[in-house]
Design a protein around this motif. Structure first.
Motif, mmCIF file in Angstrom:
data_model
loop_
_atom_site.group_PDB
_atom_site.id
_atom_site.type_symbol
_atom_site.label_atom_id
_atom_site.label_comp_id
_atom_site.label_asym_id
_atom_site.label_seq_id
_atom_site.Cartn_x
_atom_site.Cartn_y
_atom_site.Cartn_z
ATOM 1 N N THR B 61 0.837 -1.202 0.000
ATOM 2 C CA THR B 61 0.000 0.000 0.000
ATOM 3 C C THR B 61 0.875 1.256 0.000
ATOM 4 O O THR B 61 0.510 2.262 -0.610
ATOM 5 C CB THR B 61 -0.988 0.024 1.191
ATOM 6 O OG1 THR B 61 -0.279 -0.165 2.413
ATOM 7 C CG2 THR B 61 -2.023 -1.072 1.074
ATOM 8 N N ARG B 65 0.059 3.697 -3.118
ATOM 9 C CA ARG B 65 -0.612 4.990 -2.936
ATOM 10 C C ARG B 65 0.138 6.113 -3.649
ATOM 11 O O ARG B 65 -0.371 7.233 -3.755
ATOM 12 C CB ARG B 65 -0.874 5.286 -1.465
ATOM 13 C CG ARG B 65 0.314 5.589 -0.619
ATOM 14 C CD ARG B 65 -0.055 5.529 0.880
ATOM 15 N NE ARG B 65 1.118 5.791 1.689
ATOM 16 C CZ ARG B 65 1.562 7.011 1.984
ATOM 17 N NH1 ARG B 65 0.924 8.067 1.559
ATOM 18 N NH2 ARG B 65 2.652 7.172 2.713
ATOM 19 N N ILE B 119 -7.361 1.838 -1.722
ATOM 20 C CA ILE B 119 -6.613 1.294 -2.864
ATOM 21 C C ILE B 119 -7.335 0.054 -3.386
ATOM 22 O O ILE B 119 -7.194 -1.033 -2.833
ATOM 23 C CB ILE B 119 -5.165 0.932 -2.455
ATOM 24 C CG1 ILE B 119 -4.442 2.193 -1.962
ATOM 25 C CG2 ILE B 119 -4.403 0.307 -3.626
ATOM 26 C CD1 ILE B 119 -3.094 1.922 -1.357
#
Lengths: 201, 201
Positions: B61, B65, B119
């Protein structure tokens, strides 16, 4: 028997789309022998195990010879009891081992590294013979073969690390996938093949 | 018990080096609970199965991101008879299933999707319970769980395709890895998690 692979190619460049499409285009040579299907995660190949591995080799080398850092990641499977038999997968290469045949010697004798592609790669592979309590012995035999084939670099946790020209490494992967379990067995293999890493260690 | 993973993150950008290093930096939160080692192909994590999966989630993540197309590919393993026991892997989460416990219901009750990371990901996973003739039944139970967890998109050859927020999908992967074989069993899992693909299908 049902055999095939799900594979993906990761070109570490902002121009990854045309690079991936070049790799997929290289599969057209195999239109007669393999069925394929691409989605947003991977490309499925269904067909004889040797053709499946060679098609991945050709797609990977097509992308990697453009330069830069390129990785292929794949799951190969044969003999899954959850899949129907498929005539396209019929593979003479999968003739059962003779009872008196040593799988390591058999794999070494069938191992054909072919012509160098001029693409040095590092790889790591794991063989999973399923549905048997003998899986560790088969994995051990496969590692013996990888050493004799000259591609074995070292043991890592959960996998073996290989190094060599792309042609040699994929040829070893082909034998590892085919020769270390009976024709009817369910065998899975995970492979990662990397070219052009800036952090070669 | 020995448990861990080899994982790689592939950011499809020419700036992949700093992106990967950001992902690796996110692992520092786990310095107390995981041992790790990175080479040119993958990062090894050794530790309790739940921490291993959460660390991969956080590394992924952190990279994803930043935007663009990012893929994580990993091989997870626990209970390999070829590995020595390691105290760092002791995992209360791996308490053996009670004889009367339904693994699907158990996994559903322990499943904690956590807070959305914002996400959206697609993923495909394969579970390989090794050393047993019962592997297909365990795989089937795991698929039932994935459906009940709301992350199951469809069956593909050799894997299950999942979709959801990164937090939810990794939470499902954590339970799939832990709950579908006895504590002492040798279990391997292959996962691919993809964000930002331009070819979502």
């Amino acid at each position: 028997m049902f055999s095939g692979a799900q594979f993906s190619i990761y070109p570490m460049t902002s121009d990854f789309v045309p690079a991936i499409l070049r790799g997929i285009a290289a599969l057209e040579t195999y239109n007669e022998s393999l069925r394929r299907e691409t989605d947003d995660i991977s490309t499925l190949l269904v067909g004889p195990p040797d053709a499946v591995v060679r098609a991945m080799r050709d797609a990977f080398t097509e992308v990697a010879r453009g330069g830069g850092h390129v990785v292929l990641s794949a799951t190969l499977s044969r003999g899954c009891p959850g899949e129907s038999d498929d005539p396209i997968c019929t593979a003479p290469a999968l003739a059962p081992l003779r009872a008196d045949e040593d799988p390591v010697a058999g794999a070494v004798s069938r191992f054909d590294p072919g012509v160098d592609r001029g693409i040095p790669v590092a790889a790591q592979i794991s063989l999973y013979p399923l549905g048997t309590e003998a899986h560790m012995a088969r994995i051990g035999a496969c590692i013996d073969f990888l050493k004799q084939a000259g591609v074995y670099e070292k043991s890592k946790h959960f996998c073996s690390k290989l190094r060599g020209d792309a042609s040699t490494v994929f040829a070893a992967i082909e034998r590892a996938f085919i020769d270390f379990a009976p024709m009817s067995a369910h065998v899975v293999m995970s492979i990662t093949v990397s070219a052009g890493s800036p952090s070669r260690t």
